[in-house]
Write an enzyme that holds these catalytic residues in place. Structure first.
Site, PDB file in Angstrom:
ATOM      1  N   GLU A  37       0.871  -1.170   0.000  1.00  0.00           N
ATOM      2  CA  GLU A  37       0.000   0.000   0.000  1.00  0.00           C
ATOM      3  C   GLU A  37       0.913   1.226   0.000  1.00  0.00           C
ATOM      4  OE1 GLU A  37      -2.783   0.285   3.246  1.00  0.00           O
ATOM      5  OE2 GLU A  37      -3.533   2.202   2.504  1.00  0.00           O
ATOM      6  N   ARG A 263       5.551 -12.832   9.506  1.00  0.00           N
ATOM      7  CA  ARG A 263       6.201 -11.574   9.170  1.00  0.00           C
ATOM      8  C   ARG A 263       7.541 -11.501   9.873  1.00  0.00           C
ATOM      9  NH1 ARG A 263       2.345  -7.802   9.223  1.00  0.00           N
ATOM     10  NH2 ARG A 263       3.750  -6.057   9.383  1.00  0.00           N
ATOM     11  N   LYS A 273       4.176   0.586   9.740  1.00  0.00           N
ATOM     12  CA  LYS A 273       4.302   1.833   8.983  1.00  0.00           C
ATOM     13  C   LYS A 273       3.733   3.010   9.762  1.00  0.00           C
ATOM     14  CE  LYS A 273       2.921   0.008   4.965  1.00  0.00           C
ATOM     15  NZ  LYS A 273       2.476  -0.026   3.559  1.00  0.00           N
TER      16      LYS A 273
HETATM   17  P1  ATP Z   1       1.225  -1.888   8.026  1.00  0.00           P
HETATM   18  O1  ATP Z   1       0.105  -2.821   8.419  1.00  0.00           O
HETATM   19  O2  ATP Z   1       2.294  -1.706   9.042  1.00  0.00           O
HETATM   20  O3  ATP Z   1       0.785  -0.605   7.422  1.00  0.00           O
HETATM   21  P2  ATP Z   1       1.456  -3.709   5.843  1.00  0.00           P
HETATM   22  O4  ATP Z   1       2.127  -4.933   6.235  1.00  0.00           O
HETATM   23  O5  ATP Z   1      -0.018  -3.773   5.692  1.00  0.00           O
HETATM   24  O6  ATP Z   1       1.969  -2.595   6.836  1.00  0.00           O
HETATM   25  P3  ATP Z   1       1.738  -3.391   3.013  1.00  0.00           P
HETATM   26  O7  ATP Z   1       2.255  -2.241   2.254  1.00  0.00           O
HETATM   27  O8  ATP Z   1       0.312  -3.737   2.827  1.00  0.00           O
HETATM   28  O9  ATP Z   1       2.060  -3.076   4.530  1.00  0.00           O
HETATM   29  O10 ATP Z   1       2.645  -4.664   2.776  1.00  0.00           O
HETATM   30  C1  ATP Z   1       2.931  -5.179   1.512  1.00  0.00           C
HETATM   31  C2  ATP Z   1       3.313  -6.619   1.616  1.00  0.00           C
HETATM   32  O11 ATP Z   1       4.444  -6.763   2.477  1.00  0.00           O
HETATM   33  C3  ATP Z   1       2.204  -7.434   2.212  1.00  0.00           C
HETATM   34  O12 ATP Z   1       2.055  -8.611   1.452  1.00  0.00           O
HETATM   35  C4  ATP Z   1       2.666  -7.727   3.598  1.00  0.00           C
HETATM   36  O13 ATP Z   1       2.189  -8.957   4.045  1.00  0.00           O
HETATM   37  C5  ATP Z   1       4.188  -7.727   3.455  1.00  0.00           C
HETATM   38  N1  ATP Z   1       4.819  -7.351   4.706  1.00  0.00           N
HETATM   39  C6  ATP Z   1       4.592  -6.243   5.425  1.00  0.00           C
HETATM   40  N2  ATP Z   1       5.299  -6.247   6.567  1.00  0.00           N
HETATM   41  C7  ATP Z   1       6.006  -7.402   6.577  1.00  0.00           C
HETATM   42  C8  ATP Z   1       6.925  -8.006   7.489  1.00  0.00           C
HETATM   43  N3  ATP Z   1       7.281  -7.413   8.638  1.00  0.00           N
HETATM   44  N4  ATP Z   1       7.457  -9.206   7.157  1.00  0.00           N
HETATM   45  C9  ATP Z   1       7.130  -9.804   6.000  1.00  0.00           C
HETATM   46  N5  ATP Z   1       6.267  -9.298   5.104  1.00  0.00           N
HETATM   47  C10 ATP Z   1       5.703  -8.114   5.375  1.00  0.00           C
HETATM   48 MG    MG Z   2      -1.414  -3.997   4.220  1.00  0.00          MG
END
Ligand code: ATP
Ligand code: MG
Length: 560
Positions: A37, A263, A273
């Site tokens: 995102e 994760r 984020k």
């Molecule tokens: P947040 O919830 O903190 O805003 P998010 O994980 O929803 O972050 P996205 O931009 O949606 O952020 O993530 C893109 C991809 O990266 C998703 O498929 C997510 O599962 C993966 N991802 C995000 N954080 C991690 C992590 N700590 N370890 C592994 N994969 C991750």
């Molecule tokens: Mg997300």
């Protein structure tokens, strides 16, 4: 990877993909996607997901799409869209012509929603957000049906069309799936599919005022793009039944399969984020690319290499169980890589003046110095030596403790690539501070070895005082003072920000460093790896400490 290869060494996701390929599911095709995102910069957790998605695609000669999940215009921005593309490329991956946006599908997503309404599988609810929460029930209590749940298909179609036309204010209506308010899985209790947001979108402008929810949009996007394996983090496990439910409306012969993995959590930092944004907005750091941030852009600026991050992601592997990975492993990967590729240079961070009394005044010798002992192809350079040099304050003790082998009164040590010197006298100022050492050198030891074979126990780095240039060095420590700042939810994680995470010094640098280009990396001998910061200007070099070298003396001292 050929499908005949054994699956023993594969992680569970690659094992599963191997089986699917063997079984001819999706015609043996493998297609993944990385779906960020654009509401922040990518962090090291995203790197794990990127390496997994692009890596698996490469292993199975498949494809990996980059898809922006831009369904929430309020939090998203083109700045993030651009930084994410830069970061994925920098990490070494390429989506070729497969760059997609959820917003590309807004019309299709709308059309599928109309199909759901027509099938009696979705309805427009007029409860407030508060009421919807109340009606949802809890983990132990079933939810209750909304009074609007049994609106006629005609009425729902009309209301949904008017939602789209902008007739209703934010929050006054939502489109919900009509599944089961008594489901033990809360995600299945008539989840929201669409909400009203009168906000400009960075790509679609004001064309839309209703926006799809992630859980609704994601499976349809996957299906449209022909994704075969939709890899996401564990918190989506309970959303999988909804993922599959949504896919029923899309007619596809082999629907994509959602697979969850743990994760990445890294010690001494935060990864959400929302928290990273807070660090930036509340100025705990200088920006998203501050070298203390766990962001890809922060690590890049700090001097980490893409190779070291990929190596780290490979070492941590992919599993189903969450854990906290020690940041020391990441630092190890960085050191391993930089040791191989970073040219050496000499820099003195806390200078102590050394006058070599028997070295001729005005004489300068250019010492031939190997650029990288690990890489003969890196060649050699000339480093000037003269009568006055700087060494590190730490490399001298007037009253040396046991096991301290560096310079001390009457002791002989080696100046790397130069001469053996012996300390003859310690000069102090009125307050008793040591300001200068008077030493002598042995002219027969040029290059660092004595013809009579006598040994010294220490080799020090140095910089010729007359040739040294001043440079700003930024020394980074961990951004948080505890391993897991988010562990105790009752405590504000921000109280654990390490107030000493940045120390700035003016160092004495060997003259060759004057022309170092931003982004280039060096090993400052005996100190650590450093990268030239983009803040560098002509005559004003700025270096970021990427990672320290292991310092054996600091370890002995810490042990007491
Ligand atoms: P947040 O919830 O903190 O805003 P998010 O994980 O929803 O972050 P996205 O931009 O949606 O952020 O993530 C893109 C991809 O990266 C998703 O498929 C997510 O599962 C993966 N991802 C995000 N954080 C991690 C992590 N700590 N370890 C592994 N994969 C991750
Ligand atoms: Mg997300």
């Amino acid at each position: 990877m050929s499908t005949s290869e054994t699956t023993e060494s594969l992680d569970f996701i690659r094992t599963l993909i191997t089986e699917d390929v063997r079984a001819g599911k999706h015609g043996g095709r493998v297609a993944t996607r990385f779906p960020p995102e654009p509401n922040g910069y990518l962090h090291i957790g995203h790197a794990k997901s990127i390496c997994l998605n692009f890596g698996a695609a490469t292993d199975f000669r498949g494809t990996c799409n980059l898809r922006f999940d831009d369904t929430n215009p309020v939090k998203e921005d083109v700045e993030y869209v651009e930084s994410i593309q830069d970061d994925v490329h920098w990490l070494g991956f390429d989506w070729q012509d497969r760059l997609f946006y959820a917003s590309d599908y807004f019309q299709k997503l709308y059309d599928y929603a109309v199909l759901l309404i027509q099938a009696g599988k979705a309805y427009v609810d007029s409860l407030t957000a508060e009421e919807i929460r109340e009606y949802r029930g809890t983990l132990t209590e079933p939810g209750r049906d909304s009074p609007y749940r049994n609106r006629s298909i005609g009425e729902n179609l009309d209301l949904f069309r008017r939602m789209k036309a902008g007739e209703f204010p934010d929050g006054s209506r939502v489109l919900r799936a009509r599944i089961d308010m008594a489901s033990p899985n809360i995600n299945m209790r008539d989840p929201t599919l669409y909400r009203i947001r009168h906000a400009s979108h960075h790509r679609t402008g004001d064309a839309w005022c209703i926006y799809p929810m992630y859980d609704y949009a994601h499976p349809i996007e996957d299906a449209i793009e022909g994704v075969t394996h939709s890899l996401c983090t564990l918190e989506y496990e309970a959303h999988r039944p909804l993922y599959d439910w949504v896919l029923e409306i899309v007619e596809t012969p082999a629907p994509p399969q959602q697979i969850e993995f743990a994760r990445l959590n890294l010690s001494y930092t935060v990864m959400s984020k929302r928290k990273l944004l807070q660090l930036v907005q509340e100025k705990h750091v200088a920006g998203w690319d501050d070298p203390r941030m766990p962001t890809i852009s922060g690590f890049r600026r700090r001097g980490y290499t893409p190779e070291s991050i990929r190596d780290f992601c490979e070492r941590i592997g992919v599993a189903k169980k969450e854990n906290l990975i020690d940041v020391a492993l990441l630092e190890y990967c960085v050191r391993e890589d930089l040791n191989r590729r970073a040219p050496r240079a000499m820099a003195v961070l806390d200078p102590l003046r050394v006058v070599i009394e028997n070295y001729p005044e005005g004489q300068v010798e250019d010492m031939d110095v190997v650029n990288n002992p690990e890489d003969p192809s890196a060649g050699t350079r000339q480093v000037p030596f003269s009568r006055v040099v700087y060494i590190e304050q730490d490399d001298f003790r007037e009253d040396p403790p046991k096991k301290f082998f560096r310079l001390a009164p009457g002791r002989e040590v080696r100046l790397r690539n130069a001469y053996l010197i012996t300390c003859r006298e310690v000069v102090k100022d009125a307050s008793g501070q040591i300001v200068e050492l008077r030493c002598t050198y042995d002219p027969a030891t040029r290059g660092g070895d004595a013809p009579d074979g006598r040994k010294v126990k220490a080799t020090l780095h140095w910089v010729s005082a007359q040739h040294a240039i001043d440079g700003e060095v930024r020394l980074y420590d961990r951004l948080f003072s505890v391993e897991n700042p988010s562990e105790d939810e009752a405590k504000d994680w921000r109280t654990f920000v390490n107030p000493k995470s940045l120390e700035v010094k003016t160092a004495k640098l060997e003259p060759s460093l004057a022309s170092a280009a931003p982004g280039s990396r060096f090993q400052f001998e005996r100190i650590g790896y450093f990268a030239v910061d983009p803040d560098t200007t002509a005559g004003n070099p700025v270096f970021n400490r990427t990672v320290t070298l292991k310092d054996s003396w600091a370890k002995i001292e810490a042990r007491g």
